[in-house]
Design a protein around this motif. Sequence first.
Motif, PDB file in Angstrom:
ATOM      1  N   VAL A  17       0.982  -1.122  -0.123  1.00  0.00           N
ATOM      2  CA  VAL A  17       0.069   0.029  -0.044  1.00  0.00           C
ATOM      3  C   VAL A  17       0.902   1.185  -0.042  1.00  0.00           C
ATOM      4  O   VAL A  17       1.424   1.385   1.145  1.00  0.00           O
ATOM      5  CB  VAL A  17      -0.773  -0.105   1.303  1.00  0.00           C
ATOM      6  CG1 VAL A  17      -1.883   1.458   1.344  1.00  0.00           C
ATOM      7  CG2 VAL A  17      -1.669  -1.081   1.154  1.00  0.00           C
ATOM      8  N   ASN A  18       0.857   2.027  -0.889  1.00  0.00           N
ATOM      9  CA  ASN A  18       1.580   3.212  -1.083  1.00  0.00           C
ATOM     10  C   ASN A  18       0.789   4.523  -0.853  1.00  0.00           C
ATOM     11  O   ASN A  18      -0.506   4.517  -1.057  1.00  0.00           O
ATOM     12  CB  ASN A  18       2.068   3.353  -2.650  1.00  0.00           C
ATOM     13  CG  ASN A  18       3.067   2.425  -3.180  1.00  0.00           C
ATOM     14  OD1 ASN A  18       4.202   2.501  -3.180  1.00  0.00           O
ATOM     15  ND2 ASN A  18       2.532   1.200  -3.649  1.00  0.00           N
ATOM     16  N   GLU A  33      -3.187   7.573  -2.419  1.00  0.00           N
ATOM     17  CA  GLU A  33      -3.164   6.011  -2.016  1.00  0.00           C
ATOM     18  C   GLU A  33      -3.358   5.322  -3.017  1.00  0.00           C
ATOM     19  O   GLU A  33      -4.244   5.264  -3.882  1.00  0.00           O
ATOM     20  CB  GLU A  33      -3.829   5.629  -0.733  1.00  0.00           C
ATOM     21  CG  GLU A  33      -3.725   4.343  -0.265  1.00  0.00           C
ATOM     22  CD  GLU A  33      -4.482   3.949   1.063  1.00  0.00           C
ATOM     23  OE1 GLU A  33      -5.125   2.968   1.265  1.00  0.00           O
ATOM     24  OE2 GLU A  33      -3.961   4.761   2.062  1.00  0.00           O
ATOM     25  N   PHE A  34      -2.353   4.094  -3.440  1.00  0.00           N
ATOM     26  CA  PHE A  34      -2.570   3.052  -4.562  1.00  0.00           C
ATOM     27  C   PHE A  34      -1.799   1.840  -4.228  1.00  0.00           C
ATOM     28  O   PHE A  34      -0.955   1.987  -3.553  1.00  0.00           O
ATOM     29  CB  PHE A  34      -2.236   3.865  -5.906  1.00  0.00           C
ATOM     30  CG  PHE A  34      -0.751   4.292  -5.734  1.00  0.00           C
ATOM     31  CD1 PHE A  34       0.347   3.164  -6.298  1.00  0.00           C
ATOM     32  CD2 PHE A  34      -0.398   5.535  -5.295  1.00  0.00           C
ATOM     33  CE1 PHE A  34       1.667   3.786  -6.257  1.00  0.00           C
ATOM     34  CE2 PHE A  34       1.010   5.969  -5.381  1.00  0.00           C
ATOM     35  CZ  PHE A  34       2.155   5.143  -5.757  1.00  0.00           C
ATOM     36  N   PRO A  35      -2.372   0.729  -4.434  1.00  0.00           N
ATOM     37  CA  PRO A  35      -1.613  -0.565  -4.364  1.00  0.00           C
ATOM     38  C   PRO A  35      -0.721  -0.851  -5.491  1.00  0.00           C
ATOM     39  O   PRO A  35      -0.539  -0.236  -6.603  1.00  0.00           O
ATOM     40  CB  PRO A  35      -2.869  -1.661  -4.668  1.00  0.00           C
ATOM     41  CG  PRO A  35      -3.722  -0.879  -5.706  1.00  0.00           C
ATOM     42  CD  PRO A  35      -3.832   0.563  -5.244  1.00  0.00           C
ATOM     43  N   HIS A  57      -1.017   1.910 -10.972  1.00  0.00           N
ATOM     44  CA  HIS A  57      -1.642   3.388 -10.926  1.00  0.00           C
ATOM     45  C   HIS A  57      -0.659   4.466 -11.520  1.00  0.00           C
ATOM     46  O   HIS A  57      -1.279   5.476 -12.136  1.00  0.00           O
ATOM     47  CB  HIS A  57      -1.816   3.574  -9.324  1.00  0.00           C
ATOM     48  CG  HIS A  57      -2.292   5.002  -9.125  1.00  0.00           C
ATOM     49  ND1 HIS A  57      -3.648   5.309  -9.221  1.00  0.00           N
ATOM     50  CD2 HIS A  57      -1.787   6.073  -8.677  1.00  0.00           C
ATOM     51  CE1 HIS A  57      -3.600   6.692  -8.932  1.00  0.00           C
ATOM     52  NE2 HIS A  57      -2.408   7.043  -8.402  1.00  0.00           N
ATOM     53  N   LEU A  58       0.448   4.344 -11.427  1.00  0.00           N
ATOM     54  CA  LEU A  58       1.514   5.058 -12.154  1.00  0.00           C
ATOM     55  C   LEU A  58       1.943   4.921 -13.372  1.00  0.00           C
ATOM     56  O   LEU A  58       2.583   5.715 -13.949  1.00  0.00           O
ATOM     57  CB  LEU A  58       2.592   5.441 -11.055  1.00  0.00           C
ATOM     58  CG  LEU A  58       2.612   5.835  -9.570  1.00  0.00           C
ATOM     59  CD1 LEU A  58       3.905   5.905  -8.767  1.00  0.00           C
ATOM     60  CD2 LEU A  58       1.873   7.164  -9.501  1.00  0.00           C
ATOM     61  N   TRP A 145       6.630   9.859   0.974  1.00  0.00           N
ATOM     62  CA  TRP A 145       6.198   8.532   0.526  1.00  0.00           C
ATOM     63  C   TRP A 145       6.118   7.437   1.417  1.00  0.00           C
ATOM     64  O   TRP A 145       7.242   7.206   2.108  1.00  0.00           O
ATOM     65  CB  TRP A 145       7.001   8.251  -0.788  1.00  0.00           C
ATOM     66  CG  TRP A 145       6.481   7.296  -1.724  1.00  0.00           C
ATOM     67  CD1 TRP A 145       5.886   5.869  -1.542  1.00  0.00           C
ATOM     68  CD2 TRP A 145       6.454   7.074  -3.097  1.00  0.00           C
ATOM     69  NE1 TRP A 145       5.433   5.190  -2.441  1.00  0.00           N
ATOM     70  CE2 TRP A 145       5.806   5.842  -3.663  1.00  0.00           C
ATOM     71  CE3 TRP A 145       7.009   8.066  -3.991  1.00  0.00           C
ATOM     72  CZ2 TRP A 145       5.545   5.720  -5.220  1.00  0.00           C
ATOM     73  CZ3 TRP A 145       6.794   7.620  -5.438  1.00  0.00           C
ATOM     74  CH2 TRP A 145       6.319   6.608  -6.048  1.00  0.00           C
ATOM     75  N   THR A 146       5.145   6.687   1.672  1.00  0.00           N
ATOM     76  CA  THR A 146       5.353   5.623   2.464  1.00  0.00           C
ATOM     77  C   THR A 146       4.893   4.365   1.813  1.00  0.00           C
ATOM     78  O   THR A 146       4.056   4.458   0.879  1.00  0.00           O
ATOM     79  CB  THR A 146       4.626   5.788   3.818  1.00  0.00           C
ATOM     80  OG1 THR A 146       3.039   5.648   3.521  1.00  0.00           O
ATOM     81  CG2 THR A 146       4.989   7.088   4.649  1.00  0.00           C
ATOM     82  N   MET A 147       5.312   3.285   1.976  1.00  0.00           N
ATOM     83  CA  MET A 147       4.863   1.923   1.752  1.00  0.00           C
ATOM     84  C   MET A 147       4.650   0.986   2.717  1.00  0.00           C
ATOM     85  O   MET A 147       5.977   0.882   3.615  1.00  0.00           O
ATOM     86  CB  MET A 147       5.861   1.354   0.659  1.00  0.00           C
ATOM     87  CG  MET A 147       6.143   1.980  -0.578  1.00  0.00           C
ATOM     88  SD  MET A 147       7.236   1.193  -1.784  1.00  0.00           S
ATOM     89  CE  MET A 147       7.616   2.367  -2.882  1.00  0.00           C
TER      90      MET A 147
END
Length: 155
Positions: A17-18, A33-35, A57-58, A145-147
């Motif tokens: 989860v980003n 937020e995106f997977p 997503h990117l 940015w977090t993951m």
Amino acid sequence: MSSPHDFDFLHGEWQVVNRRRTGFLDPDSGWEEFPATAWCRPLFDGAANVDEIDMPHLGAKGLTLRLFDAETKEWSLNWSSSRSGRLFPPVLGRFDGDRGEFYGDDTHDGKDVRVRYVWADVSPVSAHWEQAFSVDDGQTWSANWTMDFSRLPAS
């Protein structure tokens, strides 16, 4: 004390989860937020590894090559994006217990930035990664940015 096995927890496949700021240098910007999915493979008997993260997503993938320097007992983390195919400047650092901190210098949107990666809360089934930038040579940091990694169930 850091060792060639600090990143052993990361080997295998992950759901990620980003969360990232819409403006990396703007601490007041919103978060998206995106997977993603990721995998990591060991090399050099654990003293190196390579991972790939797929972020539909990117419309991009990322790759990290990590190398443990046996002399300095430090890791270099070397990132590349499928968008550019270039290596970004490495971040260097080490683990103290289950927390790793890594620092380097880069540019973002034409500004010099100090970069910090933190690996924390690592376990065989989960881990947390955070990127932060500093525009004042490390006096203050802004996370951008977090993951959050969760182990994929065995198939």
